[in-house]
Enzyme design. Structure first.
Site, PDB file in Angstrom:
ATOM      1  N   GLY A 148     -18.176 -28.622 -21.975  1.00  0.00           N
ATOM      2  CA  GLY A 148     -18.269 -30.047 -22.232  1.00  0.00           C
ATOM      3  C   GLY A 148     -17.088 -30.523 -23.061  1.00  0.00           C
ATOM      4  O   GLY A 148     -16.307 -29.722 -23.589  1.00  0.00           O
ATOM      5  N   CYS A 149     -16.953 -31.836 -23.184  1.00  0.00           N
ATOM      6  CA  CYS A 149     -15.793 -32.394 -23.871  1.00  0.00           C
ATOM      7  C   CYS A 149     -15.855 -32.118 -25.372  1.00  0.00           C
ATOM      8  O   CYS A 149     -14.928 -31.540 -25.943  1.00  0.00           O
ATOM      9  CB  CYS A 149     -15.693 -33.882 -23.577  1.00  0.00           C
ATOM     10  SG  CYS A 149     -17.218 -34.819 -23.811  1.00  0.00           S
TER      11      CYS A 149
END
Lengths: 343, 343, 343, 343
Positions: A148-149
């Site tokens: 994920g970011c």
């Protein structure tokens, strides 16, 4: 030329993948699917692609995907876990940008995503696609779960400290800010310009879905369970994540700047800034770099790390292309040597 | 009608003071000075004031100031300390929005501001103008030092925890974001739209001038020296500060939500949000409120407080008007009951 | 105290009306309706209203509305035309902020809105609520149709030229820009920050619904049919409209600046700027003013008028309150003397 | 590899040139000068260049420039006209991005720029660098004057209509909006985020320096003097120009869409959109394209053209690289085939 497909390319990670892959010298984008846009030209949905592709969205159930060497999922969570098994069986390698295979324990996944995992057997074997941690495993993987970011920024920021064992592990703190593209390309009121501009607020304080993913990664680095307090914020901009990390240094922690520089000396996409300089999301916009800075304010016990990435590039599609390059044995920088537009 | 003057009203705190005072029912703005704009109409510099005043900037050395009941300094630091003594001698009460009298120890001031203090004798006696802490002293003060913007948000956020003695004092953390107006109305490249929009970055990590002010206030609340790690960030918006605060709870810390609600039950400008809701700088824009939220994520040991204010209102000019109301024996809400414009 | 109700207050014109009416000294907001939010507190939906009201949304079919002296419709088009007749019969005066009664010819309305008008008999008798044109009629009206946002700016800008008969009538041009709040508080993809920021584009070029409304008004001013080319644009900001108007001057057109100044000499909400200065949407944000400037570049035949308003204030809810003040015999400025927040 | 130099690369056109040239396969950036930054690394001033260059700013008087095959001036006006003669004599080809050689008549230049031209003899011979008009001349030029940003958009938008002779020439209108980068990288108050965001305003209405340049170009296209009313506006965004153009069609003007499509059928950087679609500055950000749309609203006499470019790319540095490619006999697209980042 390697043939790749993209499933669900109507969102921001999809168009970012297209931006990178359509100019990549070693791959051909063969098929792009969307359940809602079948038959529509990609450049009708995304006018920035005019002149760069004549592709048309096809149905995700089409068999064309089976003819690809590698398929990307740029879908919301809950989609990939239904289709990945079939692709793997057909010998197609998969890079999943969604959350479906990021947690090795499918029960933890179920807790945070509120539903059963449909292909739990694949969770433990999926390779977590953070090259700075898992490069060798990615090279051989058939299924890569793209981080994920927020997890990308937070893990890269804490990694040198945890590997070196110089910080307390029970009071890690990550105060992060993300641009609005992190909320996706969906017509939601809180993402309107009229709601998100001239605004700065925390969200998900009680528990954000990226928390278990980050703690899983940090725990592996530290080889000991860690506890992280993670507070994401929404910043009034399109792209970018800044993670501001705090940890309590043990005594004799040594020179943090030197530690960061040596840890990342050979990483093509991690840029440790000179002492005293600070990263800015603007400096990495549309770029696959992570900029890092480390400071020990007032020479006290609390160390501060700041990490900037573009949430859609190093935080999603750029990292996916980096993983693809590794999987295909290509130079990691291939297709990712772009210079950020400024201003 | 009380006669007030404003010294140095060409910046953002100046025009914000004018916005509030020109519509205040109990005061008359008698004189407004600026060294660079003498003779120019205020509404020529600030077109938002067209139709609301015919005042003209006068020289700061004019004697008109001596005829005022109360004078505001909306100047950069280093100006008030030169002129305040003369005004006080003439019996004029002073509210200083700058940093000149915020630190009680003029030697600490000199360290952080890099020059000698010109009227150090006044430092210890100046009243720190945070009404939620010093209401009684403000009422009688002849010289009020208005708190800085970050210090207002951070102190209001930590106050209930420190007064109650429920957190560790050596590892307090404040991760804050401010809009660009915090940098003032000056032609500096980093404040250009082309530099500050689509950007999020930390600054002053090694040591920001608001740090000693905040630690002074927190130390008084805790009645014990505290150590704070303070990291300010620049957010791409005009106004607003969000302070995200972290502390380690002692055992048996009790119900934080109830603690916050009872602490601020009678404060007209502190709004403790219902559990689960988060403040937003947008909700307090142009408004004198501080919105607070307290959370203990995952039921662990780290407590998270978020505090939103408008840096130019509760963080500067609104708080100055609140202090003025107290000094004049007026209702504290007078002239400050505005509803934020949304969106 | 006059009792007022608001129908459909969940959008931006609704919350703007509430901002103005909740602080208005002569009215009480008695009832606020919403079909989707029945039972919810207003300040739960709009946190900027916290501390200013304890009202709860009620059902639009409730009979409470009949007890009001005056009711505002802050609904999308197509709603007011169904309910207004019943209210008028009950003796309740109505100010409709929607488009339902702006066109006197219900057939033209049907053409542009693609459906039959449900109460066509009221169209011709509804008073078009532009005070600068229709003040006397508004005072006596039972049904006022509030002008659209673009129509307000364009008509106020052209009015002096058309009344004086100094421009050609077949080649009028209006190139206008609006903030994103003009698109309403709805989860539409083009209004996302990620779509509308860093963007400037025209829309509705083939024909925007405000065109017939503007041409109707200009034709009445000129007493001759006019033809307008109207191109609206979406600007990356929350609020504000700037109308840039072009017309061909007849010979001996005279001094345009003097013409504008004399035309609007007694208008409390029209501010003709000094020669050489330009209006800015920023200067009228949250304010009921229209700022105007007139220029004849290079001394040629084309005259340029620029008109700035806040689309939600003078372009909607502020103008509605101005009309209400006129209807109630109150000073027109009552409740509208706010100073714009800057920056 | 062709050796190029850049004079004055500390502004936005400079860093944009560097972004494009550092990734261009056929050129080497040999020397970059700045009077104020001598000795500083480029990537210290522009962190987006980190990892892409190790160049250091040198003095503009250095002789290294003479060793270049081609030199770009990315300076404010008034600089190139002093140094270009010396470079041309040394056989170095020059592309000037400033205004110094855009007007063929040096007396007109002096009128608009308020000073004498220092090398007036070169004005008439400099080639105006709009490839869509002057491709052949550019190929052979030793001195190319790159068009201004507004002039590029306005000329490309009017070109088909003027060449075809289908519009009246005395009442052309250009209502344009530009992002703030058009004002340069200088610490000016009106360009601050706090002044330029949430703002839309016209400027230079009495006469902007791009007016004579545009009229010169349109007059050449029409082969008859034209009169243009040109109103630029400042839009709250970083980059982009949208030109909205109005003209009165002669009778029997024919099919405008077909006219535009055929005019630009072979132009690599002009993209005529399908009927009904509108350009957006967002779609061409960081890209060398000009997107065009043509509409005849209501089938009346006024034709509306909209043209979107990136003011720093097709409006400055991209167009300069396009001209360079032509001068060097390279494919025009070389180094310019980038896909815009979205969002």
């Amino acid at each position: 030329m390697v043939k790749v497909g993209i499933i669900g390319a109507t969102g921001y990670t999809g168009v970012e993948l297209l931006r990178l892959l359509l100019r990549h010298s070693d791959v051909t984008v063969q098929v792009v699917t969307s359940r809602t846009e079948v038959g529509r030209r990609l450049d009708a949905l995304f006018p920035t692609l005019r002149g760069h592709t004549e592709l048309v969205f096809t149905d995700p159930d089409s068999t064309e995907l089976m003819g690809c060497d590698l398929v990307f999922f740029a879908t919301p969570h809950n989609v990939a876990m239904r289709s990945v098994p079939r692709l793997l069986e057909a010998g197609v390698r998969v890079i999943d940008l969604s959350a479906d295979y990021r947690l090795q324990d499918s029960k933890v996944w179920s807790q945070w995503y509120g539903e059963d995992h449909v292909s739990p057997d694949l969770c433990a074997g999926a390779v977590y696609g953070l090259p700075e941690v898992n490069r060798a495993a990615i090279a051989d993987a058939s299924l890569v779960a793209c981080p994920g970011c927020y997890p990308t920024a937070v893990q890269l920021g804490f990694l040198p400290l945890l590997k070196a064992g110089v910080v307390e592990l029970q009071s890690l703190i990550a105060s992060c800010a993300s641009g609005v593209s992190g909320a996706g390309r969906q017509g939601k009121i809180p993402s309107l310009l009229t709601e998100a501009s001239e605004s700065f607020r925390a969200y998900g304080v009680m528990g954000h879905r990226h928390l278990p993913e980050i703690e899983q990664g940090l725990t592996q680095m530290a080889d000991t369970p860690v506890q992280l307090t993670f507070v994401p914020h929404l910043a009034p901009m399109n792209r970018g994540i800044l993670a501001t990390l705090f940890a309590q240094l043990k005594e004799d922690a040594g020179d943090c700047q030197a530690l960061f520089e040596s840890t990342y000396a050979n990483e093509p996409f991690v840029d440790v800034l000179p002492e005293g300089e600070q990263p800015d999301t603007r400096y990495v916009r549309g770029n696959n770099r992570c900029q890092l800075s480390v400071t020990v304010p007032q020479g006290r016990r609390t160390v501060v790390v700041t990490a900037a990435i573009d949430n859609l590039t190093k935080g999603a599609s750029g990292q996916a292309v980096q993983a693809m390059n590794i999987m295909l044995g290509l130079p990691e920088l291939r297709g990712l040597e772009l210079i950020s537009v400024t201003p």
